[in-house]
Each structure stands twice: as structure tokens, then as C-alpha cells.
Design a protein around this motif. Sequence first.
Motif, short mmCIF file in Angstrom:
data_model
loop_
_atom_site.label_atom_id
_atom_site.label_comp_id
_atom_site.label_asym_id
_atom_site.label_seq_id
_atom_site.Cartn_x
_atom_site.Cartn_y
_atom_site.Cartn_z
N GLU A 18 12.44 68.48 6.77
CA GLU A 18 11.23 67.70 6.49
C GLU A 18 10.57 67.29 7.79
O GLU A 18 11.23 67.15 8.82
N ASP A 19 9.28 67.05 7.77
CA ASP A 19 8.52 66.57 8.92
C ASP A 19 7.98 65.18 8.61
O ASP A 19 7.43 64.95 7.53
N PHE A 20 8.15 64.28 9.59
CA PHE A 20 7.64 62.92 9.45
C PHE A 20 6.91 62.50 10.73
O PHE A 20 7.21 61.47 11.31
N PRO A 21 5.94 63.29 11.22
CA PRO A 21 5.28 62.91 12.46
C PRO A 21 4.55 61.58 12.29
O PRO A 21 3.93 61.32 11.26
N GLY A 22 4.69 60.72 13.30
CA GLY A 22 4.02 59.43 13.27
C GLY A 22 4.64 58.42 12.33
O GLY A 22 4.07 57.35 12.09
N ALA A 23 5.80 58.72 11.77
CA ALA A 23 6.46 57.78 10.86
C ALA A 23 6.75 56.48 11.59
O ALA A 23 7.07 56.46 12.77
N ARG A 24 6.62 55.35 10.90
CA ARG A 24 6.88 54.04 11.50
C ARG A 24 7.81 53.27 10.58
O ARG A 24 7.55 53.15 9.38
N LEU A 25 8.90 52.78 11.14
CA LEU A 25 9.87 51.99 10.38
C LEU A 25 9.90 50.58 10.96
O LEU A 25 9.91 50.42 12.17
N GLU A 50 23.14 59.46 10.65
CA GLU A 50 23.46 60.62 11.50
C GLU A 50 22.22 61.47 11.63
O GLU A 50 21.55 61.78 10.64
N PHE A 51 21.90 61.82 12.86
CA PHE A 51 20.77 62.69 13.14
C PHE A 51 21.31 63.96 13.77
O PHE A 51 21.96 63.90 14.81
N GLN A 52 21.08 65.09 13.16
CA GLN A 52 21.56 66.36 13.70
C GLN A 52 20.41 67.35 13.71
O GLN A 52 19.74 67.55 12.70
N ASP A 53 20.20 67.98 14.87
CA ASP A 53 19.11 68.94 15.05
C ASP A 53 17.78 68.29 14.65
O ASP A 53 17.01 68.82 13.85
N VAL A 54 17.53 67.09 15.21
CA VAL A 54 16.35 66.30 14.90
C VAL A 54 15.53 66.10 16.16
O VAL A 54 16.07 65.85 17.23
N SER A 55 14.22 66.19 16.05
CA SER A 55 13.34 65.91 17.18
C SER A 55 12.81 64.48 17.06
O SER A 55 12.19 64.12 16.05
N LEU A 56 13.09 63.68 18.09
CA LEU A 56 12.55 62.32 18.18
C LEU A 56 11.71 62.21 19.45
O LEU A 56 11.64 61.15 20.06
N ARG A 57 11.06 63.30 19.84
CA ARG A 57 10.26 63.33 21.06
C ARG A 57 9.21 62.23 21.03
O ARG A 57 8.57 62.00 20.01
N ASN A 58 9.09 61.53 22.15
CA ASN A 58 8.11 60.47 22.33
C ASN A 58 8.28 59.32 21.33
O ASN A 58 7.34 58.58 21.08
N ALA A 59 9.47 59.20 20.76
CA ALA A 59 9.74 58.07 19.86
C ALA A 59 9.82 56.79 20.66
O ALA A 59 10.16 56.80 21.85
N ALA A 60 9.50 55.68 20.05
CA ALA A 60 9.59 54.37 20.71
C ALA A 60 10.57 53.50 19.93
O ALA A 60 10.52 53.43 18.71
N PHE A 61 11.49 52.88 20.66
CA PHE A 61 12.46 51.98 20.07
C PHE A 61 12.23 50.60 20.68
O PHE A 61 12.47 50.40 21.87
#
Length: 105
Positions: A13-20, A29-40
Amino acid sequence: MSEQNPDYLVQNEDFPGARLRDARLDEAEFQDVSLRNAAFNDTDLSGARFHDVNLSEIEMKNVRMVGAVIDHANLTNVAISNANLAGMTINGIMVTDLLRKWEDA
């Protein structure tokens, strides 16, 4: 479409720009996931495990890494400033001792 693995709730699935916000993902667990440019921001990652992870060009400010272990890491061009180095070691050598010897040289 790739085969679904019943061990994963969300796959392919794709969730670009998702905000939690105010979300609990404890033990996620995150496996083979892209979190590029994510902000924590104001995020608790205590006890998280990072294996085979690309952290190139990350920026960390006001980070608490008490008891962290970094092993088999490529720290080329890493800059550390304004940090409390008490008890920090590199290859078993106290960083404060290394800095003191360097400053005295």
C-alpha cells in the motif's frame, strides 16, 4: 500483485503524506518500508531496533540516546555537536579521554 503474507496487516500500500497524531504503534514492525523524509516530533522510539536501515542525511536534534548501541555502522562525515558525551565509548575507549588527549596535544 505480490503474494500476501498473513503476518502483515497492511501490505503493498502507499500512504504518501500520511499524518499520524496521538497514535500508538507500540511493537509495530516495518519491513521493506520507505519512510523517506518522514518527520518524527515528540515521538517515543525507546527500545526500537534498526537493522539494515539507511539513515543517510538524517537530522537529529534534542535526541536522547542513553544506552544506545551502534554496531557495524558507517559514520562517514557524521557530525556531533553540543552533546553530553559522558560515558560514551568508541571501540571501548572513552570519548572524553580521546578528546582530552587530542586537546592536550
